[in-house]
Design a protein around this motif. Structure first.
Motif, PDB file in Angstrom:
ATOM      1  N   LEU A 116     -17.977  18.624 -35.015  1.00 51.67           N
ATOM      2  CA  LEU A 116     -16.932  19.629 -35.149  1.00 51.67           C
ATOM      3  C   LEU A 116     -15.668  19.079 -35.809  1.00 51.67           C
ATOM      4  CD1 LEU A 116     -17.258  21.812 -31.924  1.00 51.67           C
ATOM      5  CD2 LEU A 116     -18.498  21.893 -34.081  1.00 51.67           C
ATOM      6  N   VAL A 117     -15.321  17.827 -35.517  1.00 50.83           N
ATOM      7  CA  VAL A 117     -14.141  17.231 -36.160  1.00 50.83           C
ATOM      8  C   VAL A 117     -14.333  17.165 -37.670  1.00 50.83           C
ATOM      9  CG1 VAL A 117     -12.841  15.066 -36.463  1.00 50.83           C
ATOM     10  CG2 VAL A 117     -13.260  15.946 -34.174  1.00 50.83           C
ATOM     11  N   ALA A 118     -15.530  16.814 -38.117  1.00 50.60           N
ATOM     12  CA  ALA A 118     -15.810  16.760 -39.557  1.00 50.60           C
ATOM     13  C   ALA A 118     -15.621  18.141 -40.191  1.00 50.60           C
ATOM     14  CB  ALA A 118     -17.235  16.256 -39.795  1.00 50.60           C
ATOM     15  N   GLN A 119     -16.097  19.176 -39.499  1.00 50.99           N
ATOM     16  CA  GLN A 119     -15.933  20.543 -40.010  1.00 50.99           C
ATOM     17  C   GLN A 119     -14.451  20.939 -40.047  1.00 50.99           C
ATOM     18  OE1 GLN A 119     -18.395  23.553 -38.169  1.00 50.99           O
ATOM     19  NE2 GLN A 119     -20.177  22.222 -38.091  1.00 50.99           N
ATOM     20  N   GLN A 120     -13.717  20.565 -38.993  1.00 54.10           N
ATOM     21  CA  GLN A 120     -12.298  20.913 -38.901  1.00 54.10           C
ATOM     22  C   GLN A 120     -11.482  20.222 -39.995  1.00 54.10           C
ATOM     23  OE1 GLN A 120     -11.776  19.673 -34.847  1.00 54.10           O
ATOM     24  NE2 GLN A 120     -13.125  21.296 -34.112  1.00 54.10           N
ATOM     25  N   GLN A 121     -11.776  18.959 -40.241  1.00 52.12           N
ATOM     26  CA  GLN A 121     -11.055  18.224 -41.290  1.00 52.12           C
ATOM     27  C   GLN A 121     -11.323  18.823 -42.662  1.00 52.12           C
ATOM     28  OE1 GLN A 121     -12.486  14.292 -40.299  1.00 52.12           O
ATOM     29  NE2 GLN A 121     -10.585  13.767 -39.250  1.00 52.12           N
ATOM     30  N   LYS A 122     -12.543  19.291 -42.867  1.00 53.41           N
ATOM     31  CA  LYS A 122     -12.895  19.931 -44.131  1.00 53.41           C
ATOM     32  C   LYS A 122     -12.105  21.236 -44.311  1.00 53.41           C
ATOM     33  CE  LYS A 122     -16.977  21.323 -46.809  1.00 53.41           C
ATOM     34  NZ  LYS A 122     -18.458  21.496 -46.785  1.00 53.41           N
ATOM     35  N   MET A 123     -11.958  21.986 -43.215  1.00 45.13           N
ATOM     36  CA  MET A 123     -11.204  23.246 -43.265  1.00 45.13           C
ATOM     37  C   MET A 123      -9.745  23.024 -43.654  1.00 45.13           C
ATOM     38  SD  MET A 123     -12.497  25.097 -39.758  1.00 45.13           S
ATOM     39  CE  MET A 123     -14.200  25.547 -39.460  1.00 45.13           C
ATOM     40  N   GLY A 124      -9.188  21.880 -43.257  1.00 39.26           N
ATOM     41  CA  GLY A 124      -7.764  21.646 -43.473  1.00 39.26           C
ATOM     42  C   GLY A 124      -7.416  20.741 -44.628  1.00 39.26           C
ATOM     43  N   LYS A 125      -8.386  20.456 -45.492  1.00 39.02           N
ATOM     44  CA  LYS A 125      -8.124  19.482 -46.570  1.00 39.02           C
ATOM     45  C   LYS A 125      -7.051  19.942 -47.554  1.00 39.02           C
ATOM     46  CE  LYS A 125     -12.208  20.850 -49.285  1.00 39.02           C
ATOM     47  NZ  LYS A 125     -11.556  21.914 -50.033  1.00 39.02           N
ATOM     48  N   ASP A 126      -6.857  21.248 -47.681  1.00 41.88           N
ATOM     49  CA  ASP A 126      -5.862  21.764 -48.629  1.00 41.88           C
ATOM     50  C   ASP A 126      -4.536  22.136 -47.967  1.00 41.88           C
ATOM     51  OD1 ASP A 126      -7.632  21.529 -50.807  1.00 41.88           O
ATOM     52  OD2 ASP A 126      -8.576  23.437 -50.270  1.00 41.88           O
ATOM     53  N   LYS A 127      -4.362  21.758 -46.704  1.00 44.70           N
ATOM     54  CA  LYS A 127      -3.151  22.076 -45.926  1.00 44.70           C
ATOM     55  C   LYS A 127      -2.976  23.592 -45.799  1.00 44.70           C
ATOM     56  CE  LYS A 127      -0.785  17.714 -46.670  1.00 44.70           C
ATOM     57  NZ  LYS A 127      -0.796  17.313 -45.251  1.00 44.70           N
ATOM     58  N   GLY A 128      -1.779  24.037 -45.412  1.00 41.54           N
ATOM     59  CA  GLY A 128      -1.579  25.461 -45.193  1.00 41.54           C
ATOM     60  C   GLY A 128      -2.429  25.971 -44.049  1.00 41.54           C
ATOM     61  N   ILE A 129      -2.505  25.163 -42.961  1.00 39.53           N
ATOM     62  CA  ILE A 129      -3.382  25.496 -41.840  1.00 39.53           C
ATOM     63  C   ILE A 129      -2.667  25.265 -40.518  1.00 39.53           C
ATOM     64  CG2 ILE A 129      -4.398  23.176 -41.635  1.00 39.53           C
ATOM     65  CD1 ILE A 129      -7.138  24.597 -41.195  1.00 39.53           C
ATOM     66  N   VAL A 130      -2.954  26.128 -39.556  1.00 40.51           N
ATOM     67  CA  VAL A 130      -2.493  25.945 -38.174  1.00 40.51           C
ATOM     68  C   VAL A 130      -3.744  25.840 -37.322  1.00 40.51           C
ATOM     69  CG1 VAL A 130      -1.097  26.834 -36.274  1.00 40.51           C
ATOM     70  CG2 VAL A 130      -0.484  27.421 -38.628  1.00 40.51           C
ATOM     71  N   MET A 131      -3.928  24.710 -36.667  1.00 38.87           N
ATOM     72  CA  MET A 131      -5.138  24.475 -35.886  1.00 38.87           C
ATOM     73  C   MET A 131      -4.756  24.115 -34.457  1.00 38.87           C
ATOM     74  SD  MET A 131      -8.356  21.936 -36.848  1.00 38.87           S
ATOM     75  CE  MET A 131      -8.756  22.798 -38.360  1.00 38.87           C
ATOM     76  N   ASP A 132      -5.426  24.734 -33.495  1.00 39.99           N
ATOM     77  CA  ASP A 132      -5.123  24.383 -32.108  1.00 39.99           C
ATOM     78  C   ASP A 132      -6.352  23.832 -31.405  1.00 39.99           C
ATOM     79  OD1 ASP A 132      -6.348  26.434 -30.080  1.00 39.99           O
ATOM     80  OD2 ASP A 132      -5.570  27.717 -31.660  1.00 39.99           O
ATOM     81  N   GLY A 133      -6.093  22.966 -30.419  1.00 38.80           N
ATOM     82  CA  GLY A 133      -7.177  22.341 -29.678  1.00 38.80           C
ATOM     83  C   GLY A 133      -6.665  21.290 -28.716  1.00 38.80           C
ATOM     84  N   ARG A 134      -7.436  20.213 -28.565  1.00 39.51           N
ATOM     85  CA  ARG A 134      -7.076  19.134 -27.638  1.00 39.51           C
ATOM     86  C   ARG A 134      -6.747  17.820 -28.361  1.00 39.51           C
ATOM     87  NH1 ARG A 134      -7.980  23.115 -24.999  1.00 39.51           N
ATOM     88  NH2 ARG A 134      -8.893  23.290 -22.919  1.00 39.51           N
ATOM     89  N   ASP A 135      -7.326  17.647 -29.565  1.00 38.04           N
ATOM     90  CA  ASP A 135      -7.183  16.356 -30.251  1.00 38.04           C
ATOM     91  C   ASP A 135      -6.789  16.534 -31.710  1.00 38.04           C
ATOM     92  OD1 ASP A 135      -9.502  17.458 -31.203  1.00 38.04           O
ATOM     93  OD2 ASP A 135     -10.718  15.651 -31.009  1.00 38.04           O
ATOM     94  N   ILE A 136      -6.116  17.636 -32.029  1.00 33.80           N
ATOM     95  CA  ILE A 136      -5.806  17.926 -33.431  1.00 33.80           C
ATOM     96  C   ILE A 136      -4.780  16.931 -33.979  1.00 33.80           C
ATOM     97  CG2 ILE A 136      -5.211  19.723 -35.099  1.00 33.80           C
ATOM     98  CD1 ILE A 136      -7.651  20.289 -33.248  1.00 33.80           C
ATOM     99  N   GLY A 137      -3.716  16.699 -33.230  1.00 34.78           N
ATOM    100  CA  GLY A 137      -2.669  15.790 -33.692  1.00 34.78           C
ATOM    101  C   GLY A 137      -3.008  14.322 -33.543  1.00 34.78           C
ATOM    102  N   THR A 138      -4.009  14.006 -32.715  1.00 34.28           N
ATOM    103  CA  THR A 138      -4.363  12.605 -32.481  1.00 34.28           C
ATOM    104  C   THR A 138      -5.600  12.160 -33.268  1.00 34.28           C
ATOM    105  OG1 THR A 138      -5.604  13.319 -30.508  1.00 34.28           O
ATOM    106  CG2 THR A 138      -3.350  12.490 -30.167  1.00 34.28           C
ATOM    107  N   VAL A 139      -6.564  13.074 -33.467  1.00 35.65           N
ATOM    108  CA  VAL A 139      -7.833  12.695 -34.098  1.00 35.65           C
ATOM    109  C   VAL A 139      -8.102  13.471 -35.392  1.00 35.65           C
ATOM    110  CG1 VAL A 139     -10.355  12.629 -33.818  1.00 35.65           C
ATOM    111  CG2 VAL A 139      -8.866  12.013 -31.901  1.00 35.65           C
ATOM    112  N   VAL A 140      -8.018  14.797 -35.319  1.00 34.08           N
ATOM    113  CA  VAL A 140      -8.400  15.620 -36.479  1.00 34.08           C
ATOM    114  C   VAL A 140      -7.394  15.463 -37.613  1.00 34.08           C
ATOM    115  CG1 VAL A 140      -9.026  17.925 -37.290  1.00 34.08           C
ATOM    116  CG2 VAL A 140      -9.522  17.270 -34.927  1.00 34.08           C
TER     117      VAL A 140
END
Length: 234
Positions: A116-140
């Motif tokens: 899931l982290v790999a998918q999430q990082q792919k979603m945010g590669k172009d910035k302009g994204i707001v992502m919520d979770g448990r490890d977004i600021g530390t890992v993703v």
């Protein structure tokens, strides 16, 4: 104006999704609810008979993990994207207490997090994204320009979640919801892989006694200032 990445982390039922959705809409950014992704994987495991309250057939579950297809599909009528699991809209099913009881166990599995982290990082590669979770600021997105860490007392969070479930028509007891909140806090904070921790550069937001409008105004102001700074620096 330059686009940034906004990471919203924190404990369960702190209103992460609410503030993230509001921010994304105001900034015209993409919103991603990573909790929905973990919930969808949990629902898949439940439906396949791999996990219940007493057992978790981890190895058997990992064999079918690659067959899971997750997709956010925008619902124009609702104004946000809904989670689809293997082609089916499961937005309602993933919000039940049954899924809530088991999602932290699924989220603690390293192979699930890696996928899931790999998918999430792919979603945010172009910035302009707001992502919520448990490890977004530390890992993703450890380099996110704005990191928020949401918190509130377990009792306040359980009350919010309890009201939310009642409004959906679910039959639940407050004590059951409070116990679930406390158990998820413990599992999320103590798991070996990507435990819930505050990023050193995250802004802590305790919204125990804060209204939605005040919360949004303060966070939106943070975002606008950072976007201006990033734009000016370039």
């Amino acid at each position: 104006m330059k686009k940034i990445t906004i990471a919203v982390d924190g404990y369960s039922s702190t209103g992460k999704s609410t503030i993230a959705k509001q921010l994304a809409k105001a900034l015209e950014y993409v919103y991603v609810d990573t909790g929905a992704m973990y919930r969808a994987v949990t629902l898949f495991a439940m439906q396949g008979g791999f996990i219940d309250a007493d057992t978790f057939k981890v190895q058997a579950f990992l064999k079918v993990l690659p067959t899971i297809r997750l997709k956010f599909v925008y619902n124009e009528a609702l104004g946000f994207a809904e989670m689809h699991l293997n082609g089916k809209n499961v937005e309602k099913e993933i919000r039940t207490m049954e899924v809530s009881r088991l999602v932290s166990k699924i989220a603690a599995i390293s192979e699930v997090r890696q996928l899931l982290v790999a998918q999430q990082q792919k979603m945010g590669k172009d910035k302009g994204i707001v992502m919520d979770g448990r490890d977004i600021g530390t890992v993703v997105f450890p380099d996110a320009e704005l990191k928020l860490f949401m918190t509130a007392s377990p009792e306040k969070r359980a009350t919010r979640r309890y009201k939310e479930l009642l409004e959906r028509g679910d039959k639940v007891q407050y004590e059951e919801v409070l116990k679930n909140v406390q158990e998820r806090d413990h599992i999320d904070s103590t798991r070996k892989d990507s435990p819930l921790t505050k990023a050193t550069d995250a802004i802590v937001f305790d919204n125990s006694d804060m209204g939605l409008d005040e919360q949004f105004d303060r966070v939106y102001d943070y975002a606008k200032r950072i976007i201006k700074k990033v734009t000016d620096d370039h």
